[in-house]
Design an enzyme around this catalytic site. Structure first.
Site, short mmCIF file in Angstrom:
data_model
loop_
_atom_site.label_atom_id
_atom_site.label_comp_id
_atom_site.label_asym_id
_atom_site.label_seq_id
_atom_site.Cartn_x
_atom_site.Cartn_y
_atom_site.Cartn_z
N THR A 1 0.87 -1.18 0.00
CA THR A 1 0.00 0.00 0.00
C THR A 1 0.90 1.23 0.00
O THR A 1 2.04 1.15 0.45
CB THR A 1 -0.82 -0.04 1.31
OG1 THR A 1 -1.84 -1.01 1.15
CG2 THR A 1 -1.43 1.29 1.67
N ARG B 1 -15.02 -5.76 0.23
CA ARG B 1 -14.22 -5.63 1.46
C ARG B 1 -13.58 -4.23 1.50
O ARG B 1 -13.06 -3.73 0.52
CB ARG B 1 -13.14 -6.71 1.47
CG ARG B 1 -12.20 -6.68 2.68
CD ARG B 1 -10.93 -5.92 2.41
NE ARG B 1 -9.99 -5.99 3.53
CZ ARG B 1 -8.91 -5.23 3.62
NH1 ARG B 1 -8.62 -4.36 2.68
NH2 ARG B 1 -8.10 -5.33 4.65
N THR C 1 0.11 0.95 7.09
CA THR C 1 0.00 -0.13 6.12
C THR C 1 -0.09 -1.44 6.90
O THR C 1 0.17 -1.45 8.09
CB THR C 1 1.18 -0.14 5.14
OG1 THR C 1 1.01 -1.21 4.20
CG2 THR C 1 2.51 -0.34 5.84
N1 ASP Z 1 -3.90 -1.78 4.96
C1 ASP Z 1 -4.33 -2.19 3.64
C2 ASP Z 1 -5.67 -2.86 3.75
O1 ASP Z 1 -5.87 -3.65 4.64
C3 ASP Z 1 -3.39 -3.13 2.95
C4 ASP Z 1 -1.92 -2.84 3.06
O2 ASP Z 1 -1.53 -1.91 3.74
O3 ASP Z 1 -1.11 -3.55 2.43
O4 ASP Z 1 -6.48 -2.65 2.88
#
Ligand code: ASP
Length: 294
Positions: free
Chosen positions: A161, A189, A212
């Protein structure tokens, strides 16, 4: 971390530094940095965003500034390259904080945001059409099969992310994040990224936080606001980040990474995940990019 990712982060940091030195607000710098990363296709955001189990990219993003605590966000937005700009438009052009789904996509179209070109798929033999119920049942079985193996957390953490925090010459902090979500997600989701206080928070009396990691664990601890509250109580960025990341691991076996910046310029990059591709740039204008932080 690939060479291309490192180069992209370095150029986002250098551009951000240049903008800040000309007096640009932290909010614009955060948006510009995230736009560059969304555009690159090298991260899990914008052109490179993950797809949900039905093959559709539904993205989440949010942005917040610490002077007046203004915030904007979009969730499950489709078909655009820059969800972070849609989030900023929600903040600046509406009285709302969060728009979702097709309404968010139409809102982005109304403001003429760049649309993502559809990838041409190689012609494959068509699988028989499923009814919506049968399709959902198949996706649910796949999702639950992975859940039962206990590997849902590991499968959730793939390509990164993108997020950014900045402090401007006027002393205002800002934070933002943009994502395509996690692996093996059911359609619809939504993770932590568009939820203010979970994926991002910014307050000039505390600091800026961008998250993240496994969104479901970040939401349950409301991580960004919890870190912000510790900063406001006088704890350093490093200690605040460490304390809350430990809680995420100890209490719910979660996994997260965080960028934290205090209004006096101290910062921390911390993660409980094995890796986190991130970087920083200070007054000296020298970007530092790494794939792991202590
Ligand atoms: N935090 C993000 C989510 O759960 C994913 C990520 O940070 O890789 O959508």
């Amino acid at each position: 971390m690939t060479v291309a990712q490192a180069a992209c982060l370095e150029s986002a940091l250098a551009d951000g530094h240049r903008l800040l030195m000309t007096g640009a607000p932290a909010l614009s710098v955060v948006e510009a940095a995230i736009r560059l990363l969304e555009d690159s296709g090298l991260f899990n955001a914008g052109r490179g965003a993950n797809r949900q189990l039905d093959g559709v990219r539904r993205m989440d993003a949010s942005i917040m500034e610490g002077c007046r605590l203004r915030a904007g966000a979009v969730a499950s937005i489709e078909g655009i390259v820059h969800p972070i700009t849609a989030a900023r438009l929600v903040m600046e052009k509406t009285a709302h904080v969060l728009l979702v789904g097709q309404s968010a996509s139409r809102f982005a179209d109304y403001f003429g945001l760049v649309r993502a070109t559809r990838a041409k798929r190689a012609s494959r033999p068509r699988s028989p059409q499923l009814t919506p119920r049968a399709g959902l049942s198949r996706m649910l079985r796949l999702h639950q099969a992975i859940m039962r193996t206990g590997r849902i957390r590991a499968r959730s953490l793939g390509k990164e992310t993108v997020g950014s925090v900045a402090l401007d010459l006027a002393g205002t902090v800002a934070a933002g994040a943009s994502t395509g979500g996690v692996d093996v997600m059911l359609p619809g989701r939504v993770g932590d990224t568009p939820l203010i206080g979970c994926g991002v928070y910014a307050d000039n009396e505390a600091g800026a936080v961008s998250m993240t990691g496994w969104g479901e664990s970040i939401i349950r601890v409301a991580v960004a606001k919890e870190i912000s509250d510790l900063l406001a109580s006088g704890l350093s960025p490093v200690r605040s980040a460490n304390r809350v990341l430990r809680k995420v691991v100890d209490r719910i076996s979660g996994a997260a990474g965080v960028l934290v910046l205090s209004p006096d310029g101290r910062f921390a990059i911390r993660h409980s995940t094995p890796h986190m591709v991130a970087g920083s740039i200070g007054w000296d204008g020298r970007p530092v990019v790494r794939g792991r932080f202590a």
